[in-house]
Each structure stands twice: as structure tokens, then as C-alpha cells.
Design an enzyme around this catalytic site. Sequence first.
Site, PDB file in Angstrom:
ATOM      1  CG  HIS A 135      -1.890  -1.106   1.288  1.00 24.31           C
ATOM      2  ND1 HIS A 135      -2.745  -1.404   0.264  1.00 24.31           N
ATOM      3  CD2 HIS A 135      -2.117  -2.024   2.271  1.00 24.31           C
ATOM      4  CE1 HIS A 135      -3.472  -2.465   0.604  1.00 24.31           C
ATOM      5  NE2 HIS A 135      -3.103  -2.858   1.804  1.00 24.31           N
ATOM      6  CG  HIS A 174      -6.498  -5.152   2.162  1.00 22.49           C
ATOM      7  ND1 HIS A 174      -5.980  -6.062   3.062  1.00 22.49           N
ATOM      8  CD2 HIS A 174      -7.593  -4.619   2.741  1.00 22.49           C
ATOM      9  CE1 HIS A 174      -6.744  -6.071   4.149  1.00 22.49           C
ATOM     10  NE2 HIS A 174      -7.718  -5.200   3.983  1.00 22.49           N
TER      11      HIS A 174
END
Length: 685
Positions: A135, A174
Amino acid sequence: MRTALVYHGEMTAARLLWEDPECEIERPERLTAALERLQQEGLERRCLQLAAREASEAELGLVHSPEYVSLLRGTSALGTEELRALSGQYDAVYFHPSTFHCARLAAGAALQLVDAVLTGAAHNGLALVRPPGHHSQRAAASGFCVFNNVALAAKHAQQRHGLHRILIVDWDVHHGQGTQYIFEDDPSVLYFSWHRYEHGRFWPYLRESDADAIGRGQGRGFTVNLPWNQVGMGNADYMAAFLHVLLPVAFEFDPELVLISAGFDSAIGDPEGQMQATPECFAHLTQLLQGLAGGRVCAVLEGGYHLESLSQSVCMVVKALLGDPAPPLSGPMVPQHSALESIQSARAAQAPHWTSLRQQGSAPILSSSTWSPEERPSPVSPGGPKFEAAEAQTSAVLSSLLDQLHLHPTPPVRTAVALTALDAALVLPPEVLLQEGSAPQEETQAWARLHKALAQDTAFIALGKVLHLLNGILDGQVSSGIATTPAIAVTLEVAILHGLSHRAQRVLCVAVGHLDRPPDLASDGRTLWLNIRGKEAAALSTFHVSVPLPGTTGGFLSCILALVLPLAYGFQPDLVLVVLGPAHGLQDPQAALLAALLRGPAGGRVLVLVEQESPSQLVGVLARVLHGEAPPSLGPFSMASPEDLQALIHLRGQLEAQWKMLQVAGEAGDRAEAECRECGGTVLP
């Protein structure tokens, strides 16, 4: 196999210093639990163990801005309240005085692993790290991630080792938006991510996580997003995504290195993902990726917050990297409707950019998952107060799964070769057993009575060796094997019948060449006969399929990925027989890839039969891939011929109602394909 395991105990130092339900799941025990399980399973000592080093600030600068690196360096001198205030400036992040050191170790571990693999010190490996990285962006931490470990590894491989094509596979639950942003305009890096999306209602709530986000500029088509719009995706869904989206594109891309953002919050029991894929699924995914880049696969830990699920899944990946056979997949191999819709969306979005997926006709992309923040109900974020309760609820399920995995221990002999005559030119890996024994004479004689050809001296001796090897495979003493015989058709029939009478409930036979299905085989669903280089493309029954041998690399890959493997995984055999018969027509790399990929469906139980006159080079390469080595490259990708594609489309149309793993579209995609065929177009598999 030489598999590197990169780790450093000091990566456990950073921890949450204040109460924050969102961030509490990212804890040091994630590493210690995984390492302890590797030690308990005896896997750590089988690896080349490397202590992680810190990445230098110059190396961090390959991806991150100097100002961001400087900001992170300063966190080591901050107090708790200052750290808390700084953490609040980012999305789902916490800082600790040890964060900078831990994050440099995590990044350095990824770089060290790449160096070990690309210099030949290791064939592949796993970096067991925290904090995770996918991320993290150029100048921002996000989602527990500080430095983007995998992105740094890719840049390092390009700059230090001169690589030109790198594949990043992100199977974390994710979306790795940080990795996507870093490489979205870079055609030298192919980024694939599946992720829980729920039409934009799951963290990180980004429109650019949807299937039609495919990169920018020269990088268009080199970002492949596969958004899951429902929870509960399982083994069949993950395998279908690999077979029908990732692998066709990846083989066409032909990477020199595979990097895995290995997040296990996509595994069963994890409160973040709420998915149903069992740990052994990740062994199968790893094994499939080892068919690329000469087996140069580097996995780097990302998420994973249920300690038992995480540690089991890590072990499965390491076992696959070591070359151990993957346990058979559990559960029905039927993809969910929502998964098929996602697969269709990704294929349609990518088709203009990849020959392997290109469509002719008017099949549209499914409706985009557009949303606005005002419409977003109950968004789901990382972490939460129900984490401990969710972890406790799944312990019993995971314990049961672990018991099932222990029912499939790794056989003491991974690969054996049975030959009637030893060719001096044959070179085998030292760990491969050259079998000398034969089945008892009475057993061999009983089977030899089926055909006169088996009574001849050489064929009789070969039959005894085949039966002995097959008994070892079915009794769990040998994982896989190769045998030569001068009477291949009748020996194959005996092998099928013997397998069915000796433990195997379902036998898959992949016959390559001019071989007819034995007429006496019962049509009871216990055997699936798949003939490659058959006279025509025909589904003679649900369990008898014939397809001509494609003449190009693209055609061959489409045949294997769009037909052979979906049928094999859907059938869930106990034993796979691969037979290279008269005029089989396969080049050595093709035969090796076929054998390597068919290790998966039956948990490694594969017997390859080849004609006695086959070159020793072919036997040697087959032995190496069955032992877990990477198959040689097929060479440059060339498009399948229209005839080969039409044959596959025809077969899929006949079979996909019975074999659900062949499906590549949900209801909307089905309608589009039907309309396209009616107007004279075709949709490539």
C-alpha cells in the site's frame, strides 16, 4: 531445490503503543507464529537461511522520495504522542520508535532475496517481513505499509541486474494501490492484483481498483485488476482467476522474475478477507507461478492476520518453493457466479492488450462498479474490535483443515525413474531414484494376460517395473515417476485398471499422440480420458475428450490453460497418467510444462509413460520437472491459429455445462458470448 528464507528477529520490535482497533491486527506475533510453524514442520532447516539487512537510503530512493525517507528516519526520536499524531496523518498506519529500522529490514530482506535468486545462490525464496509494503506510495505510508518492499525489489532487479520484464503477483486480499501507482505507466513491470472490492465499498475504496483500471500511457495493459465483489471466494475461484486471467497474460509477457506480494488475509479464517481459500491453495498458486521465469520466484510477506491461517499458508508456499508436491485441493471445484463475473470483466478489459485474451466481436466489458462516497454503505476498513472473536471462531475449522493436510504427507521418494535399459547419456538429478525393482512375478503375469503384446520379454519386464512404480505412488511411498515401455498403449490400459483397483477412485489420463481410449474402460466417471493430438476436437462424452495438437506456443498454452488444467482440477483425480505415445509431436519444453502443471490436480501423484525409444534428454527433463524444478522456456510467444482457437471454443461450448472450471464468464458474459457467436464473431478462450 535451494530455497532462501530471509528473516530478522528485530522486525518484531515495532508494535502499537496506543489503543486503535483498526491497527491492532498488525502485530509482531504474525512473524513469530509463521517462523515457529516453519520450524515445527522442519521447513526452516531445509532452506538457505539469510539474515535480513537494512536497505540503504539510496536503495529506498529507488521508489520513495528523499523527504519521505527523511520523515521516517525522524520517527526513531519521537515520543508516543508525537508518533500517534504523525500516524493520524496517514490511512490505517501506526509508527513506533523502531518502525524505521524494521521497515528498512523489511525492504532489505526483499532486495537480499532478489540478489540471492538472480545471482544463482538460490533458485527461489520467501522474505518473512513486517511491516508489509504494497500500500506504500512514493511519499506516503498506508494500510500498515511503510516502504513498498516488492516495488523496491522490482526496481532493484532492473537497476542492479538489468532485468527488462518483471511480473508482480499480488494475492493479498487488499488492493496494492501503492504498487499500482508506482508502475502504472511502466511496461516493463506487469502488475496483477486480485482483491476484495465489493463495488468500491471495501478499503481502500478506490475507483482505480476496478477491472477497467489497466495502467496509463505506455503502461496500458500492464496493470491487471481482478476485483472480488463478494466475500467467500474459495479454491475454485482463485484457481479460475489464475488459469483464465493471470497465466495466459503472464506466459505471453514472459517475465524474467516473478515477485509475489504474498498476503494471506486472502486465506480462510482471516477476519479481513472473509474468504474461504484453504492453505494448500497457495501451494498450488506458487507451483503454477514456478512455470514462469525459469522458476525464479521471490515471495514477500504482506498481510495475514489470523495466526493459524497465516502460518499454515506460509508453510504451504515454502513447501511448494522447495519442490514438494502440493496437497490436493479441498472442496468442490466450481467457481462462484460473482467470481466468474469478475473474471469476465478482467479478461474483457485486458483483451485489447494481450493476444492470449483478445476477442473478436462485440463482447462488452461488464458494467463498471461506479460509486460515490455518499452512496457507500458500511465501508469495511482494516482491523476492528471483532478481530479476536473472529479468530477464535475459526480455530476449530483450521484445526480440521490441518488434520486433513496431514493425511497427505510428503512421500519419502519425490521422483523415481523406471527404465528397461539404462542409457549412458541420461542425466538425472542426484535426488531422483533410479528404480531397480519390479512387481512380484505373479502380479505382473496376471496383468500380462490381458494382451499378448505384454507377454514378450521386454514388454513383460517393463510392465513389472511400471506396476512396481505405480504401487509406490498409490501407496504413498513415491510422489511421481517416469517409466519407459515398448508396448505403450496396452501398458497404459493396465496402468489405468490397476490404479482403479488399487486405491485410486478417479484416474485422469492425458494421452498425447495417436492413442485410442481402451475400449473396455467403464464409462462410470472414474476415468477422464483426454487425448491431445486427437483426430478432431470432440467431446465424445463428458469423460472422453479429444483435441488436435496446436502448432504454436500460443495455441499450446491456450490448450493447457483453457482446457487441460480446468478439466484436471475439476475432475479432482487421485492419479494422473501422462502418456507420450507414438508421434506425440511435443517438443521437450512442451512435454516438461505439461508434466509440471499436472503435478497439481492429484497432489503430485503423476506417472509419465514414454516409449522405450524416447531420447534420454526427454526422460531427464521430465524427471527434473516432476522433482520440482522449473520447466524450460517454450520460446517466443506466437499466436494460436484460427483453427486451433475454434477447436478450443467448440470444446468449451460442449463441456462447460458439465465442467464448471472451464467457464470464464458470469451470466452477462455468457449472453455477450452467445450474441457474438450469433453475429459471426468468436471469443478467444
